[in-house]
Design an enzyme around this catalytic site. Sequence first.
Site, PDB file in Angstrom:
ATOM      1  N   GLU A  54       0.800  -1.240   0.000  1.00 26.93           N
ATOM      2  CA  GLU A  54       0.000   0.000   0.000  1.00 26.93           C
ATOM      3  C   GLU A  54       0.829   1.285   0.000  1.00 26.93           C
ATOM      4  O   GLU A  54       0.309   2.349   0.336  1.00 26.93           O
ATOM      5  CB  GLU A  54      -0.985   0.027   1.171  1.00 26.93           C
ATOM      6  CG  GLU A  54      -2.052  -1.053   1.088  1.00 26.93           C
ATOM      7  CD  GLU A  54      -3.038  -0.987   2.238  1.00 26.93           C
ATOM      8  OE1 GLU A  54      -3.931  -0.140   2.202  1.00 26.93           O
ATOM      9  OE2 GLU A  54      -2.896  -1.798   3.185  1.00 26.93           O
ATOM     10  N   THR A  59       0.369   2.265  -8.192  1.00 25.09           N
ATOM     11  CA  THR A  59      -0.218   3.545  -8.610  1.00 25.09           C
ATOM     12  C   THR A  59       0.807   4.327  -9.427  1.00 25.09           C
ATOM     13  O   THR A  59       0.477   4.933 -10.442  1.00 25.09           O
ATOM     14  CB  THR A  59      -0.645   4.366  -7.369  1.00 25.09           C
ATOM     15  OG1 THR A  59      -1.422   3.512  -6.533  1.00 25.09           O
ATOM     16  CG2 THR A  59      -1.447   5.581  -7.759  1.00 25.09           C
ATOM     17  N   ARG A 204      -7.814   0.005  -5.699  1.00 25.02           N
ATOM     18  CA  ARG A 204      -6.813  -0.748  -4.942  1.00 25.02           C
ATOM     19  C   ARG A 204      -6.964  -2.248  -5.166  1.00 25.02           C
ATOM     20  O   ARG A 204      -8.003  -2.827  -4.856  1.00 25.02           O
ATOM     21  CB  ARG A 204      -6.956  -0.437  -3.436  1.00 25.02           C
ATOM     22  CG  ARG A 204      -6.287  -1.415  -2.504  1.00 25.02           C
ATOM     23  CD  ARG A 204      -4.769  -1.408  -2.618  1.00 25.02           C
ATOM     24  NE  ARG A 204      -4.162  -2.367  -1.697  1.00 25.02           N
ATOM     25  CZ  ARG A 204      -2.930  -2.834  -1.832  1.00 25.02           C
ATOM     26  NH1 ARG A 204      -2.178  -2.451  -2.839  1.00 25.02           N
ATOM     27  NH2 ARG A 204      -2.444  -3.697  -0.963  1.00 25.02           N
ATOM     28  N   ASP A 226       7.206  -4.090 -11.022  1.00 21.36           N
ATOM     29  CA  ASP A 226       6.357  -3.849  -9.850  1.00 21.36           C
ATOM     30  C   ASP A 226       6.194  -5.174  -9.097  1.00 21.36           C
ATOM     31  O   ASP A 226       6.003  -6.225  -9.714  1.00 21.36           O
ATOM     32  CB  ASP A 226       4.993  -3.333 -10.354  1.00 21.36           C
ATOM     33  CG  ASP A 226       4.053  -2.989  -9.218  1.00 21.36           C
ATOM     34  OD1 ASP A 226       4.526  -2.760  -8.095  1.00 21.36           O
ATOM     35  OD2 ASP A 226       2.824  -2.938  -9.464  1.00 21.36           O
ATOM     36  N   GLN A 230       3.545  -6.957   0.469  1.00 18.54           N
ATOM     37  CA  GLN A 230       3.268  -7.520   1.788  1.00 18.54           C
ATOM     38  C   GLN A 230       4.234  -8.655   2.125  1.00 18.54           C
ATOM     39  O   GLN A 230       4.870  -9.211   1.227  1.00 18.54           O
ATOM     40  CB  GLN A 230       1.803  -7.957   1.857  1.00 18.54           C
ATOM     41  CG  GLN A 230       0.926  -6.708   1.823  1.00 18.54           C
ATOM     42  CD  GLN A 230      -0.537  -6.977   1.965  1.00 18.54           C
ATOM     43  OE1 GLN A 230      -1.001  -8.079   1.711  1.00 18.54           O
ATOM     44  NE2 GLN A 230      -1.276  -5.961   2.344  1.00 18.54           N
TER      45      GLN A 230
HETATM   46  N1  LIG Z   1      -4.517   9.782  -1.568  1.00 14.26           N
HETATM   47  C1  LIG Z   1      -3.504   9.036  -2.033  1.00 14.26           C
HETATM   48  N2  LIG Z   1      -3.678   7.735  -2.264  1.00 14.26           N
HETATM   49  C2  LIG Z   1      -2.628   7.021  -2.744  1.00 14.26           C
HETATM   50  C3  LIG Z   1      -1.364   7.611  -2.996  1.00 14.26           C
HETATM   51  N3  LIG Z   1      -0.541   6.629  -3.468  1.00 14.26           N
HETATM   52  C4  LIG Z   1      -1.282   5.513  -3.527  1.00 14.26           C
HETATM   53  N4  LIG Z   1      -2.540   5.734  -3.077  1.00 14.26           N
HETATM   54  C5  LIG Z   1      -3.621   4.766  -2.909  1.00 14.26           C
HETATM   55  O1  LIG Z   1      -3.184   3.815  -1.952  1.00 14.26           O
HETATM   56  C6  LIG Z   1      -3.639   2.504  -2.299  1.00 14.26           C
HETATM   57  C7  LIG Z   1      -2.463   1.567  -2.377  1.00 14.26           C
HETATM   58  O2  LIG Z   1      -1.659   1.916  -3.497  1.00 14.26           O
HETATM   59  P1  LIG Z   1      -0.945   0.814  -4.401  1.00 14.26           P
HETATM   60  O3  LIG Z   1      -0.315   1.533  -5.552  1.00 14.26           O
HETATM   61  O4  LIG Z   1      -1.878  -0.296  -4.715  1.00 14.26           O
HETATM   62  O5  LIG Z   1       0.178   0.315  -3.385  1.00 14.26           O
HETATM   63  P2  LIG Z   1       1.248  -0.862  -3.574  1.00 14.26           P
HETATM   64  O6  LIG Z   1       0.812  -1.968  -2.671  1.00 14.26           O
HETATM   65  O7  LIG Z   1       2.549  -0.276  -3.111  1.00 14.26           O
HETATM   66  O8  LIG Z   1       1.276  -1.242  -5.022  1.00 14.26           O
HETATM   67  C8  LIG Z   1      -4.410   2.656  -3.620  1.00 14.26           C
HETATM   68  O9  LIG Z   1      -5.787   2.717  -3.328  1.00 14.26           O
HETATM   69  C9  LIG Z   1      -3.915   3.982  -4.178  1.00 14.26           C
HETATM   70  O10 LIG Z   1      -4.886   4.632  -4.946  1.00 14.26           O
HETATM   71  C10 LIG Z   1      -1.189   8.998  -2.713  1.00 14.26           C
HETATM   72  O11 LIG Z   1      -0.128   9.590  -2.877  1.00 14.26           O
HETATM   73  N5  LIG Z   1      -2.302   9.671  -2.215  1.00 14.26           N
HETATM   74 MG   LIG Z   2       0.941  -3.100  -5.898  1.00 14.90          MG
END
Ligand SMILES: Nc1nc2c(ncn2[C@@H]2O[C@H](COP(=O)(O)OP(=O)(O)O)[C@@H](O)[C@H]2O)c(=O)[nH]1
Ligand SMILES: [Mg+2]
Length: 382
Positions: A54, A59, A204, A226, A230
């Site tokens: 997360e 993203t 997400r 990517d 977790q």
């Molecule tokens: N408000 C906000 N939400 C974010 C930001 N970066 C990611 N998210 C949200 O956080 C959640 C997790 O992001 P994700 O890219 O799936 O994280 P990952 O697990 O690192 O791939 C998603 O719902 C994204 O839309 C940010 O800078 N601001």
């Molecule tokens: Mg991811």
Amino acid sequence: MASDMFSCPCCLRFKFSPEEIEQRYRSQEIDKMIEKEKHSFRRQVKLLLLGAGESGKSTFLKQMRIIHGIKFEPELIREYKQVIYQNIVKGMKVLVDARNKLDIPWEHPVNNDNGEYILKYDNSLVLDTRLFTHYAPTLGDLWKDSGIKRAFERRREFQLSDSVQYFLDNIDRISRVVSPQYCPYHCPYGPDYIPTNRDILHARKATKGISEFTIPIHNIPFRFVDVGGQRSQRQKWFQCFDSVTSILFLVSSSEFDQVLVEDRKTNRLEESRNIFDTIVNNLIFRGVSIILFLNKTDLLAEKLKSGETSIRWFFPDYSGDEKKLADVQTFLLEYFRSVKRDPKKPLFYHFTTAVDTENIKVVFNAVKDTILHRNLESLMLQ
Ligand SMILES: Nc1nc2c(ncn2[C@@H]2O[C@H](COP(=O)(O)OP(=O)(O)O)[C@@H](O)[C@H]2O)c(=O)[nH]1
Ligand SMILES: [Mg+2]
């Protein structure tokens, strides 16, 4: 010098037969091609997106598609629509359940039944448009109830995905369905809701395994890798550790007061720093530039403004102003920077908001410069 003389057509005419000249030209062309091939092979850029679950890795990758004009395929958009429906209904279930457990009173007692109804939704059921639009009015009513709003304010005490607020604030638009007979274009299914890029950025879905996407930028293939963040996913990381140009390490900077989904007790920022420690001090990455993204700046700013929490409760040695974004960011940067053992290894960093396309455009331009510059330096050393 010698090759310049050979390439001059007037001089060549006196020394060699037309066949010989043709042969020489052809071999020069081949040499040029080989040189070009060698160059383009070396110039491939492999970027590894790392960080806890997360933090915003996927993203960021979606932004790379958007910024470089690579459209999401219709099939993928349909998939995101499903993900968004799931995010909303599951998010509301979490909120209703938390309200019950935290014993927060309903503003409108009728929402007690509405809440029970949403809780009965079986997560394994496919949420198609029909089923989602059936739930939508109830979801809208619940989101307006101050009992749910209060549970939302206390979200750090349970696990709620960051995008739930965005989607619930947009529920009317997302649940819009025009039945065929009312469609002004007479299309068979009506101009139903189609996720926008902004919606897709908020969707997400946890990444499982490793996913790659290559984008040609200034004729150089940029290969983005990517991974799932977790704990259960991290043993797969080492599979993509070779020939890395740069690591983009993402941290969710708003998570200073939250605990992990995985064990519900470890502070999320602490976990993130431990992962960063294993990456930044790893000898495999000695020559690899590491770029730290302190992400979710928008959510961090909102959290500090709300005044409902304080970084000092979780990091007692914080000495800045608890409400000042710049102070908190400086502290967080130092919190990560201090684990780096090699003082000579540079650490690049940016404060980012991965859902904001304009912000990522600016940040990525700077990142690209860093990467290409460092790549050039290492090419010159070879
Ligand atoms: N408000 C906000 N939400 C974010 C930001 N970066 C990611 N998210 C949200 O956080 C959640 C997790 O992001 P994700 O890219 O799936 O994280 P990952 O697990 O690192 O791939 C998603 O719902 C994204 O839309 C940010 O800078 N601001
Ligand atoms: Mg991811």
